[in-house]
Scaffold this motif. Structure first.
Motif, PDB file in Angstrom:
ATOM      1  N   PHE A 130       0.913  -1.106  -0.164  1.00  0.00           N
ATOM      2  CA  PHE A 130      -0.049  -0.089  -0.105  1.00  0.00           C
ATOM      3  C   PHE A 130       0.927   1.258   0.050  1.00  0.00           C
ATOM      4  O   PHE A 130       0.515   2.377  -0.719  1.00  0.00           O
ATOM      5  CB  PHE A 130      -0.749  -0.030   1.223  1.00  0.00           C
ATOM      6  CG  PHE A 130      -2.291  -0.983   1.089  1.00  0.00           C
ATOM      7  CD1 PHE A 130      -2.857  -0.950  -0.181  1.00  0.00           C
ATOM      8  CD2 PHE A 130      -2.580  -1.600   2.224  1.00  0.00           C
ATOM      9  CE1 PHE A 130      -4.079  -1.763  -0.193  1.00  0.00           C
ATOM     10  CE2 PHE A 130      -3.549  -2.649   2.067  1.00  0.00           C
ATOM     11  CZ  PHE A 130      -4.108  -2.733   0.861  1.00  0.00           C
ATOM     12  N   ILE A 131       1.802   1.310   0.766  1.00  0.00           N
ATOM     13  CA  ILE A 131       2.665   2.498   0.872  1.00  0.00           C
ATOM     14  C   ILE A 131       3.469   2.668  -0.550  1.00  0.00           C
ATOM     15  O   ILE A 131       3.479   3.793  -1.095  1.00  0.00           O
ATOM     16  CB  ILE A 131       3.738   2.483   2.079  1.00  0.00           C
ATOM     17  CG1 ILE A 131       3.177   2.165   3.378  1.00  0.00           C
ATOM     18  CG2 ILE A 131       4.793   3.328   1.828  1.00  0.00           C
ATOM     19  CD1 ILE A 131       2.136   3.561   3.685  1.00  0.00           C
ATOM     20  N   LEU A 132       3.929   1.667  -0.963  1.00  0.00           N
ATOM     21  CA  LEU A 132       4.636   1.737  -2.292  1.00  0.00           C
ATOM     22  C   LEU A 132       3.566   2.245  -3.529  1.00  0.00           C
ATOM     23  O   LEU A 132       3.926   3.028  -4.255  1.00  0.00           O
ATOM     24  CB  LEU A 132       5.144   0.379  -2.862  1.00  0.00           C
ATOM     25  CG  LEU A 132       5.838   0.264  -4.125  1.00  0.00           C
ATOM     26  CD1 LEU A 132       7.021   1.036  -4.360  1.00  0.00           C
ATOM     27  CD2 LEU A 132       5.662  -1.034  -4.759  1.00  0.00           C
ATOM     28  N   LEU A 133       2.336   1.687  -3.430  1.00  0.00           N
ATOM     29  CA  LEU A 133       1.188   2.014  -4.358  1.00  0.00           C
ATOM     30  C   LEU A 133       0.855   3.406  -4.471  1.00  0.00           C
ATOM     31  O   LEU A 133       0.522   4.101  -5.195  1.00  0.00           O
ATOM     32  CB  LEU A 133       0.199   1.342  -4.127  1.00  0.00           C
ATOM     33  CG  LEU A 133      -0.687   0.779  -5.481  1.00  0.00           C
ATOM     34  CD1 LEU A 133       0.048   0.545  -6.472  1.00  0.00           C
ATOM     35  CD2 LEU A 133      -1.796   0.071  -5.052  1.00  0.00           C
ATOM     36  N   SER A 134       1.029   3.949  -3.145  1.00  0.00           N
ATOM     37  CA  SER A 134       0.536   5.479  -2.913  1.00  0.00           C
ATOM     38  C   SER A 134       1.432   6.132  -3.466  1.00  0.00           C
ATOM     39  O   SER A 134       1.035   7.675  -3.805  1.00  0.00           O
ATOM     40  CB  SER A 134       0.373   5.588  -1.212  1.00  0.00           C
ATOM     41  OG  SER A 134       1.740   5.924  -0.703  1.00  0.00           O
TER      42      SER A 134
END
Length: 82
Positions: free
Chosen positions: A38-42
């Protein structure tokens, strides 16, 4: 929209730490993986439509895995640990 993925990363990180402290190491690794995802995708700066598509795919994979696990892997009547 990317902020909501950071919020999801934050909460999955909280759950991962709690699972780790509760000696549920496999579950905590799964949640640490979700946190990283999720952090990477954000930070990818995708369009709002693409974020919705990715979340829909994530939910599809999650529900398929959860249904498989609860149907074929869980032992009936063993939820209380007896």
């Amino acid at each position: 929209m990317e902020r909501m993925y950071r919020v999801l990363g934050f909460w999955t990180g909280i759950f991962a730490v709690m699972f780790y402290l509760g000696d549920m190491y496999t579950t905590s690794l799964i949640f640490f993986g979700q946190t990283g995802f999720f952090i990477l995708l954000s930070y990818l700066k995708l369009s709002e439509r693409m974020y919705i598509y990715v979340f829909g795919a994530y939910l599809t994979v999650f529900f398929a895995g959860f249904t498989y696990w609860s149907t074929f892997m869980m032992i009936p009547g063993m939820t209380s640990g007896h």
